[in-house]
Scaffold this motif. Sequence first.
Motif, PDB file in Angstrom:
ATOM      1  N   ARG A 252     -31.231  -1.850  16.240  1.00 40.90           N
ATOM      2  CA  ARG A 252     -30.135  -0.961  16.602  1.00 40.90           C
ATOM      3  C   ARG A 252     -28.920  -1.206  15.705  1.00 40.90           C
ATOM      4  NH1 ARG A 252     -29.196  -1.633  22.397  1.00 40.90           N
ATOM      5  NH2 ARG A 252     -30.987  -0.283  22.620  1.00 40.90           N
ATOM      6  N   ALA A 253     -28.586  -2.467  15.460  1.00 39.20           N
ATOM      7  CA  ALA A 253     -27.454  -2.787  14.581  1.00 39.20           C
ATOM      8  C   ALA A 253     -27.724  -2.326  13.156  1.00 39.20           C
ATOM      9  CB  ALA A 253     -27.180  -4.283  14.612  1.00 39.20           C
ATOM     10  N   ARG A 254     -28.948  -2.514  12.691  1.00 43.29           N
ATOM     11  CA  ARG A 254     -29.292  -2.064  11.334  1.00 43.29           C
ATOM     12  C   ARG A 254     -29.187  -0.551  11.220  1.00 43.29           C
ATOM     13  NH1 ARG A 254     -35.161  -2.842   8.756  1.00 43.29           N
ATOM     14  NH2 ARG A 254     -35.449  -0.896   9.847  1.00 43.29           N
ATOM     15  N   ASN A 255     -29.639   0.171  12.229  1.00 41.46           N
ATOM     16  CA  ASN A 255     -29.570   1.621  12.221  1.00 41.46           C
ATOM     17  C   ASN A 255     -28.119   2.102  12.223  1.00 41.46           C
ATOM     18  OD1 ASN A 255     -30.544   4.228  12.274  1.00 41.46           O
ATOM     19  ND2 ASN A 255     -30.687   4.281  14.491  1.00 41.46           N
ATOM     20  N   VAL A 256     -27.279   1.471  13.027  1.00 35.35           N
ATOM     21  CA  VAL A 256     -25.867   1.852  13.077  1.00 35.35           C
ATOM     22  C   VAL A 256     -25.197   1.576  11.736  1.00 35.35           C
ATOM     23  CG1 VAL A 256     -23.646   1.231  14.096  1.00 35.35           C
ATOM     24  CG2 VAL A 256     -25.600   1.664  15.562  1.00 35.35           C
ATOM     25  N   LYS A 257     -25.505   0.425  11.138  1.00 31.89           N
ATOM     26  CA  LYS A 257     -24.881   0.055   9.864  1.00 31.89           C
ATOM     27  C   LYS A 257     -25.285   1.003   8.749  1.00 31.89           C
ATOM     28  CE  LYS A 257     -24.506  -4.279   8.893  1.00 31.89           C
ATOM     29  NZ  LYS A 257     -24.834  -5.662   8.527  1.00 31.89           N
ATOM     30  N   THR A 258     -26.555   1.413   8.695  1.00 31.61           N
ATOM     31  CA  THR A 258     -27.014   2.249   7.584  1.00 31.61           C
ATOM     32  C   THR A 258     -26.727   3.732   7.795  1.00 31.61           C
ATOM     33  OG1 THR A 258     -29.218   2.410   8.558  1.00 31.61           O
ATOM     34  CG2 THR A 258     -28.839   0.661   6.942  1.00 31.61           C
ATOM     35  N   LYS A 259     -26.627   4.197   9.022  1.00 29.84           N
ATOM     36  CA  LYS A 259     -26.446   5.629   9.256  1.00 29.84           C
ATOM     37  C   LYS A 259     -25.034   6.022   9.656  1.00 29.84           C
ATOM     38  CE  LYS A 259     -31.101   6.964  10.445  1.00 29.84           C
ATOM     39  NZ  LYS A 259     -31.961   7.639  11.401  1.00 29.84           N
ATOM     40  N   TYR A 260     -24.391   5.219  10.507  1.00 27.72           N
ATOM     41  CA  TYR A 260     -23.149   5.681  11.104  1.00 27.72           C
ATOM     42  C   TYR A 260     -21.922   4.884  10.695  1.00 27.72           C
ATOM     43  CZ  TYR A 260     -26.579   7.930  14.056  1.00 27.72           C
ATOM     44  OH  TYR A 260     -27.641   8.660  14.488  1.00 27.72           O
ATOM     45  N   ASP A 261     -22.109   3.675  10.214  1.00 24.85           N
ATOM     46  CA  ASP A 261     -20.971   2.802   9.948  1.00 24.85           C
ATOM     47  C   ASP A 261     -20.618   2.792   8.468  1.00 24.85           C
ATOM     48  OD1 ASP A 261     -19.082   1.358  11.218  1.00 24.85           O
ATOM     49  OD2 ASP A 261     -20.196  -0.519  11.263  1.00 24.85           O
ATOM     50  N   LYS A 262     -20.622   3.963   7.828  1.00 22.62           N
ATOM     51  CA  LYS A 262     -20.279   4.033   6.420  1.00 22.62           C
ATOM     52  C   LYS A 262     -19.420   5.270   6.165  1.00 22.62           C
ATOM     53  CE  LYS A 262     -24.415   6.454   4.903  1.00 22.62           C
ATOM     54  NZ  LYS A 262     -25.532   6.452   3.983  1.00 22.62           N
ATOM     55  N   GLU A 263     -18.703   5.215   5.074  1.00 26.79           N
ATOM     56  CA  GLU A 263     -17.812   6.319   4.714  1.00 26.79           C
ATOM     57  C   GLU A 263     -18.621   7.504   4.200  1.00 26.79           C
ATOM     58  OE1 GLU A 263     -14.466   6.574   4.914  1.00 26.79           O
ATOM     59  OE2 GLU A 263     -14.390   4.646   5.916  1.00 26.79           O
ATOM     60  N   PRO A 264     -18.185   8.728   4.473  1.00 27.30           N
ATOM     61  CA  PRO A 264     -18.877   9.891   3.918  1.00 27.30           C
ATOM     62  C   PRO A 264     -18.695   9.939   2.397  1.00 27.30           C
ATOM     63  CG  PRO A 264     -17.059  10.563   5.337  1.00 27.30           C
ATOM     64  CD  PRO A 264     -17.127   9.090   5.390  1.00 27.30           C
ATOM     65  N   GLU A 265     -19.629  10.603   1.728  1.00 27.07           N
ATOM     66  CA  GLU A 265     -19.597  10.644   0.264  1.00 27.07           C
ATOM     67  C   GLU A 265     -18.365  11.363  -0.273  1.00 27.07           C
ATOM     68  OE1 GLU A 265     -23.224  12.426  -0.969  1.00 27.07           O
ATOM     69  OE2 GLU A 265     -24.460  10.836  -0.116  1.00 27.07           O
ATOM     70  N   TRP A 266     -17.830  12.323   0.440  1.00 19.61           N
ATOM     71  CA  TRP A 266     -16.705  13.090  -0.082  1.00 19.61           C
ATOM     72  C   TRP A 266     -15.385  12.361   0.072  1.00 19.61           C
ATOM     73  CZ3 TRP A 266     -13.377  13.771   3.880  1.00 19.61           C
ATOM     74  CH2 TRP A 266     -13.888  13.797   5.167  1.00 19.61           C
ATOM     75  N   ARG A 267     -15.315  11.303   0.844  1.00 23.39           N
ATOM     76  CA  ARG A 267     -14.057  10.593   1.056  1.00 23.39           C
ATOM     77  C   ARG A 267     -13.873   9.555  -0.047  1.00 23.39           C
ATOM     78  NH1 ARG A 267     -12.888   8.199   6.826  1.00 23.39           N
ATOM     79  NH2 ARG A 267     -13.024  10.386   7.301  1.00 23.39           N
ATOM     80  N   LYS A 268     -12.879   9.760  -0.896  1.00 22.31           N
ATOM     81  CA  LYS A 268     -12.635   8.865  -2.022  1.00 22.31           C
ATOM     82  C   LYS A 268     -11.157   8.540  -2.105  1.00 22.31           C
ATOM     83  CE  LYS A 268     -16.262  11.222  -4.485  1.00 22.31           C
ATOM     84  NZ  LYS A 268     -16.481  12.414  -5.250  1.00 22.31           N
ATOM     85  N   ARG A 269     -10.843   7.383  -2.689  1.00 22.11           N
ATOM     86  CA  ARG A 269      -9.449   7.051  -2.956  1.00 22.11           C
ATOM     87  C   ARG A 269      -8.977   7.852  -4.158  1.00 22.11           C
ATOM     88  NH1 ARG A 269      -6.694   2.448  -1.348  1.00 22.11           N
ATOM     89  NH2 ARG A 269      -7.699   1.466   0.410  1.00 22.11           N
TER      90      ARG A 269
END
Length: 95
Positions: A66-83
């Motif tokens: 469950r933690a691995r799934n959350v980290k790889t799917k939901y706990d990351k920034e979207p590709e369009w969000r950049k500094r």
Amino acid sequence: MVKCNVPVRGWQSGIGGCPNVGGICMACTMPGFPDKYMPFMDEDKYGAAAANFIKFTYGPLVRHFRARNVKTKYDKEPEWRKRGTTLTTGYQKRW
């Protein structure tokens, strides 16, 4: 077999009683209650062993995946969000 008239007469003014309110009869008016019926209330030794087995084997596996799934799917920034200096939202015009 329980010989009890509570389902017929109720507890107070004809109201109440375990079966009348959706419960099961646990023979509380029978002689020897609760001592005579204690084996039904004791913890099952195999149930406790199964719970301990699950707690130390299946539970950690579920938590890990469950933690691995959350980290790889939901706990990351979207590709369009950049500094940067431009504001990007990810919106794409359709026409």
